[in-house]
Design a protein around this motif. Structure first.
Motif, PDB file in Angstrom:
ATOM      1  N   THR A   3       7.847  10.857   3.576  1.00 24.29           N
ATOM      2  CA  THR A   3       7.756  11.574   4.843  1.00 24.29           C
ATOM      3  C   THR A   3       7.249  12.981   4.583  1.00 24.29           C
ATOM      4  N   TYR A   4       6.114  13.293   5.181  1.00 26.22           N
ATOM      5  CA  TYR A   4       5.527  14.631   5.098  1.00 26.22           C
ATOM      6  C   TYR A   4       5.408  15.145   6.526  1.00 26.22           C
ATOM      7  N   LYS A   5       6.013  16.264   6.829  1.00 27.91           N
ATOM      8  CA  LYS A   5       5.929  16.853   8.176  1.00 27.91           C
ATOM      9  C   LYS A   5       6.290  15.823   9.247  1.00 27.91           C
ATOM     10  N   ALA A   6       7.344  15.085   9.011  1.00 25.11           N
ATOM     11  CA  ALA A   6       7.919  14.123   9.949  1.00 25.11           C
ATOM     12  C   ALA A   6       7.120  12.830  10.100  1.00 25.11           C
ATOM     13  N   VAL A  62       0.874  -1.170   0.000  1.00 29.71           N
ATOM     14  CA  VAL A  62       0.000   0.000   0.000  1.00 29.71           C
ATOM     15  C   VAL A  62       0.912   1.221   0.000  1.00 29.71           C
ATOM     16  N   VAL A  63       0.775   2.051  -1.020  1.00 32.25           N
ATOM     17  CA  VAL A  63       1.642   3.220  -1.148  1.00 32.25           C
ATOM     18  C   VAL A  63       0.812   4.487  -0.962  1.00 32.25           C
ATOM     19  N   GLY A  64       1.230   5.314  -0.013  1.00 28.79           N
ATOM     20  CA  GLY A  64       0.516   6.542   0.303  1.00 28.79           C
ATOM     21  C   GLY A  64       1.113   7.782  -0.315  1.00 28.79           C
ATOM     22  N   ASN A  65       1.848   7.620  -1.391  1.00 28.56           N
ATOM     23  CA  ASN A  65       2.429   8.777  -2.072  1.00 28.56           C
ATOM     24  C   ASN A  65       1.395   9.346  -3.037  1.00 28.56           C
ATOM     25  N   PRO A  66       1.102  10.646  -2.969  1.00 28.94           N
ATOM     26  CA  PRO A  66       0.137  11.213  -3.912  1.00 28.94           C
ATOM     27  C   PRO A  66       0.615  11.187  -5.357  1.00 28.94           C
ATOM     28  N   THR A 104      10.049   7.031   3.007  1.00 34.99           N
ATOM     29  CA  THR A 104      11.137   7.614   2.246  1.00 34.99           C
ATOM     30  C   THR A 104      11.224   9.083   2.632  1.00 34.99           C
ATOM     31  N   GLY A 105      12.423   9.646   2.495  1.00 34.99           N
ATOM     32  CA  GLY A 105      12.590  11.042   2.857  1.00 34.99           C
ATOM     33  C   GLY A 105      13.807  11.643   2.204  1.00 34.99           C
ATOM     34  N   GLY A 106      13.931  12.952   2.345  1.00 33.45           N
ATOM     35  CA  GLY A 106      15.022  13.675   1.706  1.00 33.45           C
ATOM     36  C   GLY A 106      16.352  13.517   2.400  1.00 33.45           C
ATOM     37  N   ASP A 107      16.345  13.277   3.705  1.00 37.24           N
ATOM     38  CA  ASP A 107      17.573  13.053   4.470  1.00 37.24           C
ATOM     39  C   ASP A 107      17.205  12.242   5.709  1.00 37.24           C
ATOM     40  N   LEU A 108      18.147  12.043   6.603  1.00 37.65           N
ATOM     41  CA  LEU A 108      17.916  11.192   7.771  1.00 37.65           C
ATOM     42  C   LEU A 108      17.256  11.912   8.946  1.00 37.65           C
TER      43      LEU A 108
END
Length: 180
Positions: A76-79, A8-12, A107-111
């Motif tokens: 990752t959106y707003k943590a 299940v992928v929650g990416n818009p 997934t996110g832009g950095d750690l």
């Protein structure tokens, strides 16, 4: 009998890198031919995600609830995970994912938010009755060139945790009664 696996992928954004990470995790974790995979890309269902009731969404929820293994993946959106994934998970009643082994992936832009899948998504999956076999997988999107290597390490850790759970499951009283 093949294992029933759902991503299940929650990416818009449809067919995202988040989906690729989740697919790679399943490929690295499970033996080819041992499972049937269904992908639910919630970007394809934005028109119905907030519709109540919705036969389409109810069918998707049921497919995930009847899975042996489900990977829930989100950027990752707003943590934390996206509202799209939250809206999908909010459709389940308490224990709606009972019996499902669930792996949270972000997934996110950095750690900066690397604990996100472990401290935000995993507790929700447990609240819904799923079994989470270890910490969540966090993948830095800029490391796509190292996807196989990074995800292979995570898959090996999940495999080890699942093997230990299988030992415990094999020794439970209910398992012993079903074998006798």
């Amino acid at each position: 009998m093949a294992l029933k696996v759902t991503i299940v992928v929650g990416n818009p954004k449809p067919r995202s890198r988040t989906l690729k990470v989740a697919e790679t995790l399943v490929e690295k974790l499970l033996v080819p031919g041992s499972y049937e995979l269904e992908i639910i890309d919630l970007a394809d269902h934005t028109g119905e995600i907030f519709a109540w009731p919705s036969d389409t969404m109810a069918a998707l929820n049921e497919r995930v609830a009847s899975s042996d293994l489900a990977v829930f993946a989100s950027p990752t959106y707003k943590a934390t995970y996206t509202g799209l994934l939250k809206a999908f998970l909010d459709r389940y009643p308490a224990n709606g994912l009972a019996g499902v082994t669930a792996i949270p992936v972000h997934t996110g832009g950095d750690l900066t938010h690397a604990m996100g899948p472990t401290v935000n998504l995993a507790p929700l999956l447990v609240e819904l009755g799923a079994v989470v076999p270890g910490r969540g997988l966090y993948f830095v999107a800029g490391q796509m060139d190292h996807l196989d290597e990074i995800v292979s390490q995570a898959a090996a850790e999940y495999a080890q945790n699942l093997a230990r759970l299988a030992v415990v499951a094999g020794a439970t009283a209910s398992h012993s009664a079903s074998v006798a």
